[in-house]
Write a protein that holds these residues in place. Sequence first.
Motif, PDB file in Angstrom:
ATOM      1  N   ARG A 190       3.965  14.764  -7.671  1.00 56.30           N
ATOM      2  CA  ARG A 190       3.941  15.064  -6.274  1.00 56.30           C
ATOM      3  C   ARG A 190       5.254  14.685  -5.521  1.00 56.30           C
ATOM      4  O   ARG A 190       4.893  13.800  -4.685  1.00 56.30           O
ATOM      5  CB  ARG A 190       2.776  14.809  -5.774  1.00 56.30           C
ATOM      6  N   ARG A 191       6.375  15.166  -6.005  1.00 51.13           N
ATOM      7  CA  ARG A 191       7.514  14.419  -5.308  1.00 51.13           C
ATOM      8  C   ARG A 191       7.720  14.692  -3.926  1.00 51.13           C
ATOM      9  O   ARG A 191       7.927  13.782  -3.393  1.00 51.13           O
ATOM     10  CB  ARG A 191       8.720  14.963  -6.291  1.00 51.13           C
ATOM     11  N   GLN A 192       7.383  15.778  -3.397  1.00 47.47           N
ATOM     12  CA  GLN A 192       7.435  16.191  -1.992  1.00 47.47           C
ATOM     13  C   GLN A 192       6.513  15.374  -1.213  1.00 47.47           C
ATOM     14  O   GLN A 192       6.977  15.004  -0.048  1.00 47.47           O
ATOM     15  CB  GLN A 192       7.160  17.728  -1.840  1.00 47.47           C
ATOM     16  N   ASP A 193       5.445  15.113  -1.720  1.00 44.79           N
ATOM     17  CA  ASP A 193       4.395  14.323  -0.967  1.00 44.79           C
ATOM     18  C   ASP A 193       4.933  12.755  -0.979  1.00 44.79           C
ATOM     19  O   ASP A 193       4.480  12.072  -0.056  1.00 44.79           O
ATOM     20  CB  ASP A 193       2.981  14.445  -1.543  1.00 44.79           C
ATOM     21  N   ALA A 194       5.336  12.344  -2.173  1.00 46.36           N
ATOM     22  CA  ALA A 194       5.916  11.082  -2.367  1.00 46.36           C
ATOM     23  C   ALA A 194       6.797  10.534  -1.011  1.00 46.36           C
ATOM     24  O   ALA A 194       7.179   9.764  -0.743  1.00 46.36           O
ATOM     25  CB  ALA A 194       5.901  10.817  -3.602  1.00 46.36           C
ATOM     26  N   SER A 210       0.919  -1.321  -0.009  1.00 50.09           N
ATOM     27  CA  SER A 210       0.035   0.162  -0.070  1.00 50.09           C
ATOM     28  C   SER A 210       0.845   1.216   0.142  1.00 50.09           C
ATOM     29  O   SER A 210       0.533   2.290  -0.657  1.00 50.09           O
ATOM     30  CB  SER A 210      -1.118   0.104   1.230  1.00 50.09           C
ATOM     31  N   LEU A 211       1.983   1.213   0.787  1.00 50.45           N
ATOM     32  CA  LEU A 211       2.872   2.429   0.780  1.00 50.45           C
ATOM     33  C   LEU A 211       3.550   2.532  -0.517  1.00 50.45           C
ATOM     34  O   LEU A 211       3.697   3.603  -1.196  1.00 50.45           O
ATOM     35  CB  LEU A 211       4.163   2.140   1.866  1.00 50.45           C
ATOM     36  N   SER A 212       3.842   1.544  -1.206  1.00 50.67           N
ATOM     37  CA  SER A 212       4.471   1.702  -2.460  1.00 50.67           C
ATOM     38  C   SER A 212       3.805   2.123  -3.649  1.00 50.67           C
ATOM     39  O   SER A 212       4.034   3.134  -4.449  1.00 50.67           O
ATOM     40  CB  SER A 212       5.046   0.185  -3.098  1.00 50.67           C
ATOM     41  N   ASP A 213       2.476   1.646  -3.512  1.00 50.05           N
ATOM     42  CA  ASP A 213       1.143   2.141  -4.624  1.00 50.05           C
ATOM     43  C   ASP A 213       1.145   3.649  -4.212  1.00 50.05           C
ATOM     44  O   ASP A 213       0.794   4.137  -5.266  1.00 50.05           O
ATOM     45  CB  ASP A 213       0.148   1.456  -4.391  1.00 50.05           C
ATOM     46  N   LEU A 214       1.090   4.083  -3.184  1.00 49.82           N
ATOM     47  CA  LEU A 214       0.686   5.377  -2.645  1.00 49.82           C
ATOM     48  C   LEU A 214       1.854   6.075  -3.308  1.00 49.82           C
ATOM     49  O   LEU A 214       1.394   7.548  -3.892  1.00 49.82           O
ATOM     50  CB  LEU A 214       0.676   5.597  -1.343  1.00 49.82           C
ATOM     51  N   VAL A 215       3.002   5.914  -3.226  1.00 47.56           N
ATOM     52  CA  VAL A 215       4.410   6.662  -3.545  1.00 47.56           C
ATOM     53  C   VAL A 215       4.278   6.832  -5.057  1.00 47.56           C
ATOM     54  O   VAL A 215       4.276   7.863  -5.892  1.00 47.56           O
ATOM     55  CB  VAL A 215       5.475   5.946  -3.139  1.00 47.56           C
ATOM     56  N   SER A 216       3.753   5.598  -5.838  1.00 49.37           N
ATOM     57  CA  SER A 216       3.736   5.554  -7.245  1.00 49.37           C
ATOM     58  C   SER A 216       2.602   6.429  -7.774  1.00 49.37           C
ATOM     59  O   SER A 216       2.900   7.115  -8.670  1.00 49.37           O
ATOM     60  CB  SER A 216       3.633   4.114  -7.799  1.00 49.37           C
ATOM     61  N   VAL A 217       1.836   6.576  -7.134  1.00 46.99           N
ATOM     62  CA  VAL A 217       0.635   7.572  -7.726  1.00 46.99           C
ATOM     63  C   VAL A 217       1.002   8.890  -7.685  1.00 46.99           C
ATOM     64  O   VAL A 217       0.815   9.722  -8.209  1.00 46.99           O
ATOM     65  CB  VAL A 217      -0.464   7.248  -6.776  1.00 46.99           C
ATOM     66  N   LEU A 218       1.617   9.228  -6.250  1.00 55.07           N
ATOM     67  CA  LEU A 218       2.024  10.376  -6.131  1.00 55.07           C
ATOM     68  C   LEU A 218       3.141  10.806  -7.239  1.00 55.07           C
ATOM     69  O   LEU A 218       3.240  12.284  -7.636  1.00 55.07           O
ATOM     70  CB  LEU A 218       2.604  10.879  -4.772  1.00 55.07           C
TER      71      LEU A 218
END
Length: 617
Positions: free
Chosen positions: A531-535, A518-526
């Motif tokens: 949205r690099r800073q959010d990622a 779930s964390l990996s998917d969230l980073v990939s979406v951002l």
Amino acid sequence: MFTVIRSKEAVLQALASTVNRDPTASDYRFQDDPYLTPKTSSEFKLFSLSQESGRNAAKYFISTYPKYFQKDYAQPHIPCLMPETLEAQIEEVSEAALIERIQMRKVKAAVDLYDQLQQAGTPVSLDVTNQLLDLICFYGDCDPAQENVPEQRNEETEDVQDEPQTKKGRASKASDKLKAAWKENNNAERIFALLSEPNTHSYSALIRGMVKYGAYSKAFSTYTDLLNNQLKADVSTFNALITAAPEVKEKYNEKWELIVDLLKQMAEQKVKPNLLTLNAVLKALRRCGTVGKSQAFPVISEMRALSIDPSLASYNHLLSIFYKPGAPFQGQTDILQEVMNEVSGKSFTPQDPDDAQFFITAVRICLDTKDIEQAYRVHELLGVGENWRLLGNDFQQNIYHARFFSLLCMMENIDVVLKWYRDLVPSVYYPSSNVMRDLLQALDTDNRLDLIPQIWKDLKQLGHGNRQTLVEELLTLMAREKQNQEVQETFAECALDIKKMYDTGDRGKVMMSWTAGSLSDLVSVLLAAQRRQDAWEILKLFKTHNRVPSEELLDKFLTCIKESGDVNQALELVQISAGFCLPGTPKLIQRVQQEFLLSEQQKSMLSDLEIQTFNSD
């Protein structure tokens, strides 16, 4: 001149026929209090339980203190709104007092009064004794349970897709069977034994009670006693025995032979079968395997020759004979079509308790056979006349709509699915998490992932925002392929909203736990939405929650950093990889050295990290 006599509801019925159901409106039960209109399945259950609890509390006070509720404000008088008389008015020991207690369905009090009459030597007429036997046998020799008490279900019940096994719409429990057992030498048998000349009614009450509460062999033994006393059984007795026939024989052909023998005895005793006889035979044939399939249609033909038309329960039993849950359907897919040809366009009235099983059985078969055409016909039949009343209780309605919508998600294009979705949800149906997963799969199949943010809002409103498997599937779909920039922006906002659910949870519900996926998917979406800073903030959560990022994710992150040329962040990424001791750390170091302009100090730091990584290996 002549007068047309119309029913009292004629005007209301005429007005009702001029409007259709409003898919944007809440259920009629909740329109009295719009503020508390439920928006989720859990709120729906809570509201329904609270409403029913309030009614029961009001009934309790009215029944306990009826003298305070005697004033009748209704004009004309409405008997059902006045308090019921729950206390016996006749106190002396007499037959009239016994009749009163029978009418009030007070089993124990009626039995006690009967015994007092016997001890006093007061004769009780056979008709009244038979009424007492009817009461005892119907309620299993105990006082009836409180009516209208709704059953509470847990969260797992929402996702149940199988057909309920009892008329109350729930699976039977062992405790139910213990409560429903026929007790040896109970009051019914004892009172029956006191009768000097029991008649057909007496035997019928006893036999039906034995069948209802599982004493099948005893019921047939009692029927033999009836014949030995030169009496004839009535149609209710035969219906009960036919129902019990599969329980006393083991082989399929023996079960059928016993049913045929009972039908022959009906003819010999000149007892005319009725609709419940037809349904009892068909229900018994469900327990007769291949014999049932060969005899089902001849039975219906024979009954039609006697002017007995099938009810929805008859067709339900017929479908259940040919379509067993989980069994392969070889050469039988036309049976459902034949049944629908028979019932389409007809309006049915309740005639059998099993009538309410037809629609969920029919739509279950449509789902198993993936026959969307017949499913539409079933749903169309539901809208004819007042057939909707035969859909059953709330639980059965939920099962029906879950199966129907799951089939739509499986077989129709997404535009059709969404049309039905807006029509059914939430005005008549609160979908479970399993059904919402089917909807996500339908979006994926038709490549309409751009609608995921809208579905996520519905998921939260329907109370599924904390269902971890569902949320993780949604994140996976958003992270799998890169969409256009506008869609990626909506994905990013949706992903950040999902993060809030992980951080704070939904009120009163279990919080979800972060997984590496779930964390990996969230980073990939951002990252896809730039949205690099959010990622980057999400990437830090891997260490916080003791999760390990994948090498592919860090490699993707480094590519995004390269576009901005942020050397310091690239170095931090390498340090994160080294901190997790990932095998791909040397490759990341090599990429940073080749793709970024580094100072001597930065080059030295990377060299030290490379040596540390080599030594750890």
